[in-house]
Design an enzyme around this catalytic site. Structure first.
Site, PDB file in Angstrom:
ATOM      1  N   ASP A 284     -11.037  -0.954  -1.931  1.00  0.00           N
ATOM      2  CA  ASP A 284     -11.928  -2.089  -1.894  1.00  0.00           C
ATOM      3  C   ASP A 284     -12.154  -2.376  -0.408  1.00  0.00           C
ATOM      4  O   ASP A 284     -11.506  -1.813   0.463  1.00  0.00           O
ATOM      5  CB  ASP A 284     -11.339  -3.291  -2.664  1.00  0.00           C
ATOM      6  N   TRP A 285     -13.011  -3.292  -0.125  1.00  0.00           N
ATOM      7  CA  TRP A 285     -13.484  -3.584   1.224  1.00  0.00           C
ATOM      8  C   TRP A 285     -12.331  -3.705   2.235  1.00  0.00           C
ATOM      9  O   TRP A 285     -11.597  -4.697   2.229  1.00  0.00           O
ATOM     10  CB  TRP A 285     -14.275  -4.882   1.186  1.00  0.00           C
TER      11      TRP A 285
END
Ligand code: GLC
Length: 750
Positions: A284-285
């Site tokens: 994820d980011w």
């Protein structure tokens, strides 16, 4: 046995992914020939995903995109909305980098792309998997026509905490239903050919446990037993693997102290080991880099080594692999084989999408012009929105609005009667619309649809938009009060701002936001019958309204066709059939509150009963339970019968129940089937959903439904660490929600 089967199935399904789920031929030899030419820098570049023209997270370091692409340092770009820019980016990658490897464009296609549909939690409330599949096929067609290859969807996190803003992105609190919805979404996104120009690679996220974040607070700690992880969290993810989901995404949270991106138990042991998943895992980011902030990695080198070794492949937005993976290799923390395997998973997806055969196949301006925002797409969104709405109260049959009834003057009142701004009636996850601050004029608001519609029916309609932000004054309320005084019936449109729904949008209280309950109380001084319509992304708590407002409709965040769908339901042209897939508590203090809870050793039979598990101030029961929703007609259940009183491990039990439409209009009903294992090797939930069927019945019509149960449906992750059904007595329940049910018993023999 189950585990072995699932590995075989997943391995076949992944292999079939490269054979069946794509029409591209000869991938493996072409992939190996390309890999042999790649330098280490170019390999690490393929594992690097860089942010496009919209940021969906913390600011991260990213230099000139095109320069990085020319240098072979970028494998994928996420969140890029501009079509012409995507074409330019692909031209640079293919024509100006040494090996010409195409860029993979990823995007959050969460509830529609250019045509916005109801939020996923609303879609789940339709209990109509075919409608969900239609919505995702439309979203895939629009996104692929706009140059996207890969969606970061479906989000399959189960949660028990509606304070968490992302409850809106999932299918609710039940893992069995969540698994069915996950598979429906994946099938629709991916179709049967990833290289088709109207399909997207899907991404099951967030692996894993994110929905059980402490306090329902975003990005917070997750700590849970293996039993709860296996029983509640993992089933939709395993179902995603079995549906051939092309990719997975790590979660931000730690699970039992270990950040998910570097969690070998999750990614290596379970996802890749037990389930045999061979696809791409993207962070994820910046979640690789955040392992350092978590305190579980010393620096980029340590973080790179730990995340890659765990089996995570691509670094979204953080640049951690760019800064640390080569050094990790030099220090012997990872092997070139591990890097090659990660690069293979990236390249294999690009081959399967057809990007090596034609890097511009998804960048066709004519197809884009012909595909985006087709009228039939809005109609599908409108139908889905109306079907998702859940009627919680309808005392005295106040609804549907009847022009021959006692009311003539209707006052539309509230902050959401005609709100343009804050992505209202939608959510933060509508990035395909372009500008993140998009003030949608494409949404049909309640006032825009209801006023003309009701006037056509002979009603007189006034619209009073009420500001309830912190700086709103009494004047706004007095305008609403006056409007209510002049009317015979009030429709109050309340709820949440669209921009307050989704990631990083957690709340500490579920009570109606911004003084809305006070507005209701002020308006009700006139004792005019009131319909409360909620535009909400999560269960909200409204005890005063539940007591005093005769009609309550949960409209969720319905998307572009909000107003028309609401008008369809309020006027009765659509009979509401939505049912909750999340429990609505009486107040925030009851959280976590969910239907499939354990019995405890002191269950509270009646509110106030001392020395039992309960509160002094509120009953344990929810305001509105899982599976609940009313109709403009009524349904009766009878004749629960079992084909046998006992089944052996390999046998099937047939459970039949008769549903009758006991009211005056045709309606749809979601008949639900639950089980309970009252005497197992460990404590088991008081109910577990194991079947449902949505049927349409005319007044007086009856239908007998038959559900099938086998030992597989009765199995659970037990204290020995395996899925197994315990022999002995079982209960089976059937009804229109998780509380009002008929009950029977049967035995599972050794
Ligand atoms: C966000 C979300 C994730 C999303 C990604 C790209 O932080 O957690 O669900 O897909 O970043 O926008």
């Amino acid at each position: 046995m189950k585990k072995m089967l699932s590995i075989a199935f997943a391995w076949l399904s992944f292999n079939s992914l490269s054979a069946q789920n794509t029409s591209v031929q000869n991938i493996e030899p072409r992939l190996e020939a390309l890999l042999a030419k790649m330098t280490l820098d170019e390999k690490i570049g393929q594992l690097n995903q860089v942010v496009g023209d919209i940021s969906t997270g913390t600011e991260v370091r990213s230099d000139g995109l095109l320069a990085q692409i020319r240098a072979g340092k970028v494998g994928s770009v996420l969140s890029h909305t501009n079509f012409d820019n995507k074409t330019a980016i692909q031209q640079v990658a293919v024509r100006e980098s040494r090996l010409g490897i195409p860029i993979l464009f990823g995007f959050d296609v969460i509830h529609g792309y250019k045509t916005i549909f109801p939020i996923p939690l609303a879609q789940a409330a339709t209990w109509n998997l075919a409608a969900i599949e239609r919505a995702e096929r439309i979203a895939a067609a629009e996104a692929a026509a706009d140059g996207q290859h890969w969606t970061f969807s479906p989000m399959v996190d189960i949660t028990h905490d509606p304070r968490w803003g992302r409850v809106m992105e999932g299918a609710g609190e039940d893992p069995w239903y969540g698994s069915l919805v996950a598979q429906a979404r994946i099938r629709s996104f991916q179709g049967d050919d990833l290289s088709a120009v109207n399909t997207l690679a899907a991404c099951a996220k967030h692996f894993a446990g994110y929905g059980f974040t402490e306090g329902g607070r975003e990005y917070n700690t997750v700590d849970m037993s293996e039993q709860r992880l296996r029983q509640l969290v993992l089933p939709p993810f395993e179902a995603a693997v079995q549906a051939g989901c092309a990719t997975f995404m790590n979660a931000f949270n730690t699970l039992n102290g270990v950040p998910a991106s570097m969690n070998k138990h999750l990614v290596s042991d379970i996802l890749r080991g037990e389930w045999g998943f061979r696809g791409l895992v993207v962070s994820d980011w910046n979640s690789f880099g955040e392992t350092i902030i978590h305190g579980a990695a010393a620096d980029d080198v340590d973080a790179s080594a730990k995340c890659l070794s765990a089996g995570s492949d691509m670094d979204m937005a953080g640049g951690t692999f760019q800064r640390g993976l080569q050094k990790a290799l030099a220090q012997g923390r990872v092997s070139e084989q591990q890097i090659d395997d990660a690069v293979r998973r990236v390249l294999r997806l690009k081959f399967a999408l057809g990007l090596f055969d034609d890097p511009f196949r998804y960048l066709n301006p004519n197809r884009r012009a012909q595909t985006l925002e087709k009228p039939e797409y809005r109609q599908a969104s409108r139908e889905m929105a109306a079907e998702s709405m859940v009627l919680l109260k309808n005392d005295g049959g106040l609804l549907p609005l009847d022009p021959k009834g006692p009311f003539r003057k209707i006052a539309l009142i509230g902050p959401y009667v005609n709100s343009i701004g804050h992505k209202d009636y939608m959510s933060f996850w509508t990035l395909g619309l372009g500008n993140p601050q998009y003030d949608s004029t494409k949404v049909v608001t309640p006032a825009q649809a209801l006023k003309p519609r009701l006037e056509e029916m002979g009603f007189e309609v006034t619209v009073t938009e009420v500001c309830l932000d912190a700086n709103c004054d009494e004047k706004a309320l007095s305008a609403a009060l006056n409007a209510a005084r002049e009317a015979d019936l009030v429709i109050a449109c309340l709820g949440e701002r669209g921009i307050d729904c989704g990631e990083s949008r957690c709340v500490s209280t579920l009570e109606l936001p911004r003084g809305q309950e006070r507005l209701l109380q002020v308006v009700s001084r006139n004792n005019k019958p009131t319909v409360m319509v909620l535009f909400n992304s999560r269960p909200l708590a409204f005890p005063w309204a539940s007591e005093n407002v005769p009609a309550i409709l949960v409209a969720w965040q319905p998307g572009f066709e909000a107003g028309n769908a609401l008008a369809d339901v309020l006027t009765g042209s659509v009979n509401p059939s939505g049912k909750l897939t999340v429990t609505f508590p009486r107040n925030t203090g009851q959280i976590p509150l969910y239907y499939n809870h354990l019995n405890t050793g002191r269950p509270q039979a009646n509110f106030g009963q001392m020395w039992t598990s309960g509160y002094l101030d509120v009953p344990n029961t929810p305001a509105y339970p899982f599976g609940y929703g009313l109709s403009y007609t009524t349904f009766g259940y009878s004749g629960l019968t079992l084909s046998k009183t006992a089944i052996g491990p390999g046998e099937t039990l047939e459970v039949s129940v008769t549903v009758a439409n006991t009211g005056k209009v045709t309606g749809q009903e979601v008949a639900q089937l639950y089980i309970r294992d009252p005497a197992a090797d460990i404590a088991r939930p008081v109910k577990e959903l194991k079947g449902f069927e949505k049927i349409r019945l005319a007044p007086g019509e009856r239908r007998t439904l038959t559900f099938k149960l086998s030992a597989k449906d009765l199995a659970y992750w037990n204290h020995e660490g395996r899925f197994k059904a315990d022999s002995g007595q079982f209960r089976v329940f059937a009804g229109g929600n998780s509380v009002e049910v008929l009950e029977a018993e049967f035995e599972l023999k050794e």
